[in-house]
Design an enzyme around this catalytic site. Structure first.
Site, PDB file in Angstrom:
ATOM      1  N   ASP A 236       0.866  -1.181   0.000  1.00 35.59           N
ATOM      2  CA  ASP A 236       0.000   0.000   0.000  1.00 35.59           C
ATOM      3  C   ASP A 236       0.906   1.236   0.000  1.00 35.59           C
ATOM      4  OD1 ASP A 236      -1.764   2.069   0.448  1.00 35.59           O
ATOM      5  OD2 ASP A 236      -2.849   1.071   2.071  1.00 35.59           O
ATOM      6  N   ASP A 237       1.138   1.808  -1.167  1.00 29.30           N
ATOM      7  CA  ASP A 237       2.093   2.919  -1.315  1.00 29.30           C
ATOM      8  C   ASP A 237       1.420   4.266  -1.061  1.00 29.30           C
ATOM      9  OD1 ASP A 237       4.400   4.306  -1.771  1.00 29.30           O
ATOM     10  OD2 ASP A 237       4.341   4.114  -3.953  1.00 29.30           O
ATOM     11  N   GLU A 238       1.040   4.480   0.197  1.00 37.91           N
ATOM     12  CA  GLU A 238       0.500   5.769   0.636  1.00 37.91           C
ATOM     13  C   GLU A 238       1.348   6.305   1.784  1.00 37.91           C
ATOM     14  OE1 GLU A 238      -4.049   5.958   0.664  1.00 37.91           O
ATOM     15  OE2 GLU A 238      -3.584   3.901   1.287  1.00 37.91           O
ATOM     16  N   TYR A 239       1.263   7.630   1.965  1.00 38.24           N
ATOM     17  CA  TYR A 239       1.847   8.308   3.136  1.00 38.24           C
ATOM     18  C   TYR A 239       3.364   8.175   3.250  1.00 38.24           C
ATOM     19  CZ  TYR A 239      -3.101   7.786   4.236  1.00 38.24           C
ATOM     20  OH  TYR A 239      -4.468   7.764   4.165  1.00 38.24           O
TER      21      TYR A 239
END
Length: 309
Positions: A168-171
């Site tokens: 999950d490539d967020e934040y």
């Protein structure tokens, strides 16, 4: 209106404010035996159903509380622990895998939080998420650095008897702490190394962020190394832009308790009619959500869901 992924509870990504960062060597202090062979669940036909659980607030055990009224099969097939983090050690200038206290609790208590699901035939996957420190899947500066982080993830899967890893490539906030911006090779090296380390485990893609658009480098395309990819925008229908067969894709994304039951039903019906093989749900909590779950199980499997506390 649909709910963007940014509405996710951010406690998992903000864990540093409450818990001191742990290096991989000290984060996992309690070993766990390999997962027992699952008891075959009653047969069911239909798409793979996925449940993300915010473990800062809820128990993984909730995923196993739903079964199909007709036949008794599991309502959910994959449970995702949300979420570990990719953190950055400014001294070593290296990314490392971090577990906040709630993720660590789930892992340390695998016998009660994870094994009961696996014994029902439900796969348990660990999601890994950025944490505002500049470290992400898309900015490893070398193949060696990417491979080192892949080993941390696969070692965790082995140590705690998990069934795979979710990206999950967020934040990440690329550039923080002097880190680099996303590059073309990083995610390809990372996924290639992880798949080599765990050839028979699940690797899934939450289809968002710079990593999700950097799947090919130097003649290598890692798309086929993923078992699943799903739409990250809850309350919407969007086909993930990755070269996988429909059987491995979830264009539907719903948030339990927030997405209307009519939308849940509509997306489930469309999943079947258009031949997709995965149905994604988020934020399963400890309440009786059988009405929401039944809204998709009726369409996917021809049965209501039963909640057993």
């Amino acid at each position: 209106m649909f709910t963007l992924v940014r509405s996710r509870v951010r406690l998992a990504a903000l864990a540093l404010s409450a818990v001191a960062a742990l290096t991989f060597g000290t984060a996992a202090t309690t070993g766990a035996a390999a997962a027992p062979a699952p008891t075959p669940a009653p047969k069911k036909q239909g798409p793979t159903s996925v449940a993300y659980v915010e473990v800062n607030n809820n128990s993984m055990r909730n995923v196993g509380k739903y079964s199909l009224a007709n036949g008794g099969g599991n309502a959910f097939d994959v449970a995702v622990i949300f979420a570990a983090n990719i953190n950055y050690d400014t001294g070593k200038k290296a990314a490392y895998l971090h577990f906040n206290e709630n993720v660590q609790r789930v892992l340390d208590n695998a016998a009660t939080e994870i094994r009961p699901l696996q014994q029902k035939g439900i796969k348990v996957v660990l999601s890994v998420l950025g944490n505002h420190q500049g470290a992400g899947f898309a900015n490893f500066p070398s193949q060696q650095a990417a491979s080192a982080f892949a080993k941390q993830m696969s070692d965790t899967v082995t140590k705690y008897g998990l069934d795979g890893i979710d990206f999950d490539d967020e934040y990440a906030e690329y550039g923080n702490n002097g880190t680099g911006q996303p590059n073309a090779s990083s995610f390809v090296h990372l996924v290639t190394a992880l798949r080599a380390n765990m050839p028979n485990k699940i690797i899934s893609l939450y289809n968002i962020g710079p990593a999700a658009t950097r799947l090919s480098y130097g003649g290598v395309d890692v798309s086929s190394k993923f078992d699943y990819a799903w739409n990250p925008y809850y309350g919407s229908w969007q086909v993930p832009g990755i070269a996988l067969p429909k059987s491995k894709l979830s264009p539907a994304a719903v948030e339990i308790g927030r997405t209307s039951q009519s939308t849940i039903t509509s997306f489930a019906r469309r999943t079947v009619s258009e031949g997709y093989g995965v149905y994604l749900t988020y934020n399963l909590d400890g309440a009786d959500r059988s009405a929401d779950v039944s809204a998709f199980t009726r369409e996917l499997y021809g049965s209501d869901a039963v909640y057993t506390p």
